[in-house]
Design an enzyme around this catalytic site. Structure first.
Site, PDB file in Angstrom:
ATOM      1  N   THR A  27       0.868  -1.183   0.000  1.00 46.34           N
ATOM      2  CA  THR A  27       0.000   0.000   0.000  1.00 46.34           C
ATOM      3  C   THR A  27       0.900   1.227   0.000  1.00 46.34           C
ATOM      4  O   THR A  27       2.118   1.113   0.190  1.00 46.34           O
ATOM      5  CB  THR A  27      -0.898   0.031   1.259  1.00 46.34           C
ATOM      6  N   VAL A  82       7.584  -2.325   7.033  1.00 42.94           N
ATOM      7  CA  VAL A  82       7.485  -0.862   7.126  1.00 42.94           C
ATOM      8  C   VAL A  82       8.101  -0.252   5.869  1.00 42.94           C
ATOM      9  O   VAL A  82       9.266  -0.502   5.545  1.00 42.94           O
ATOM     10  CB  VAL A  82       8.180  -0.332   8.400  1.00 42.94           C
ATOM     11  N   LYS A  83       7.265   0.527   5.173  1.00 47.60           N
ATOM     12  CA  LYS A  83       7.702   1.124   3.904  1.00 47.60           C
ATOM     13  C   LYS A  83       8.214   2.534   4.189  1.00 47.60           C
ATOM     14  O   LYS A  83       7.507   3.348   4.802  1.00 47.60           O
ATOM     15  CB  LYS A  83       6.491   1.154   2.960  1.00 47.60           C
ATOM     16  N   VAL A  84       9.434   2.780   3.763  1.00 46.46           N
ATOM     17  CA  VAL A  84      10.046   4.098   4.000  1.00 46.46           C
ATOM     18  C   VAL A  84      10.545   4.661   2.679  1.00 46.46           C
ATOM     19  O   VAL A  84      10.903   3.910   1.768  1.00 46.46           O
ATOM     20  CB  VAL A  84      11.232   4.019   5.011  1.00 46.46           C
TER      21      VAL A  84
END
Ligand code: G3P
Length: 214
Positions: A27, A82-84
């Site tokens: 997402t 965790v998207k960074v």
């Protein structure tokens, strides 16, 4: 090769998860905003449907804020990634998450040098955006080829997650190049399986069967 769905639409995720071919979900803030629901609510709903990696993106732009958000996301499920963003703070956050055993996805990768930096930081996944490069008359697949070569040469463990996919050929070319994962909008799942000769073949078999002696 793994297939992820690039959507925050829960109906799409339920539909394609039922095919048994969805290995994970990605997402981003735009996809969540489109759904008009709280990020936490939607990610928790997705986690009920999908056992594989579910990427949830941080909104903060500083390392402290990213780590705070990511630690909260990680409480929602052991399969949270965790998207960074591909920034110095993002890469520092990756190293903090590694200390906590939390998987990461470094997003908005548009160059081989960025992918190299993500791998050096120890990212679990890197997301090169092929469609957005093609959109500006650059070559998205050439980027994938270079990243795969670099990662293979140095035996980096970071996996290549091809993102911003626009059509089935992006998926086929990614497979030929040895990319680990493709994340794609729901419509691409349909297109990957569709062929007019399959449709007309089924129609012919069924009409011939009607005339067969049974
Ligand atoms: O989720 C990241 C990426 O796949 C976005 O794709 O279509 O907005 O370029 P797109």
């Amino acid at each position: 090769m793994q297939f992820f769905l690039d959507t925050a639409n829960i109906d799409e995720i339920r539909k394609y998860a039922a095919w048994g071919l969805v290995d994970g979900v990605t997402t981003n803030p735009s996809l969540i905003a489109k759904e008009g629901v709280k990020l936490e609510t939607r990610i928790k709903e997705i986690l009920e449907v999908v056992d594989g990696p579910v990427s949830s993106e941080v909104i903060s732009t500083d390392v402290k804020g990213m780590v705070k958000e990511g630690l909260e996301y990680a409480k929602w499920g052991s399969n949270i990634f965790v998207k960074v963003p591909m920034t110095p703070d993002g890469l520092m956050a990756v190293q903090e998450f590694n200390k906590e055993g939390i998987a990461t996805n470094v997003t908005l990768c548009f160059s081989p040098s960025q992918a190299l930096m993500a791998a050096k930081a120890g990212a679990t996944l890197v997301s090169p955006f092929v469609g957005r490069l093609d959109d500006i008359s650059s070559d998205g697949m050439e980027l994938i080829a270079k990243i795969v070569q670099i990662y293979e040469t140095y035996e980096y463990e970071t996996k290549v997650l091809v993102a911003s996919i626009r059509h089935p050929e992006h998926v086929v070319e990614s497979a030929l190049l040895g990319a680990d994962i493709c994340t794609m909008p729901a419509g691409i799942f349909d297109k990957l399986i569709k062929h007019p000769l399959t449709d007309s073949g089924i129609e012919k078999f069924l009409s011939d069967w009607k005339t067969a002696k049974k």
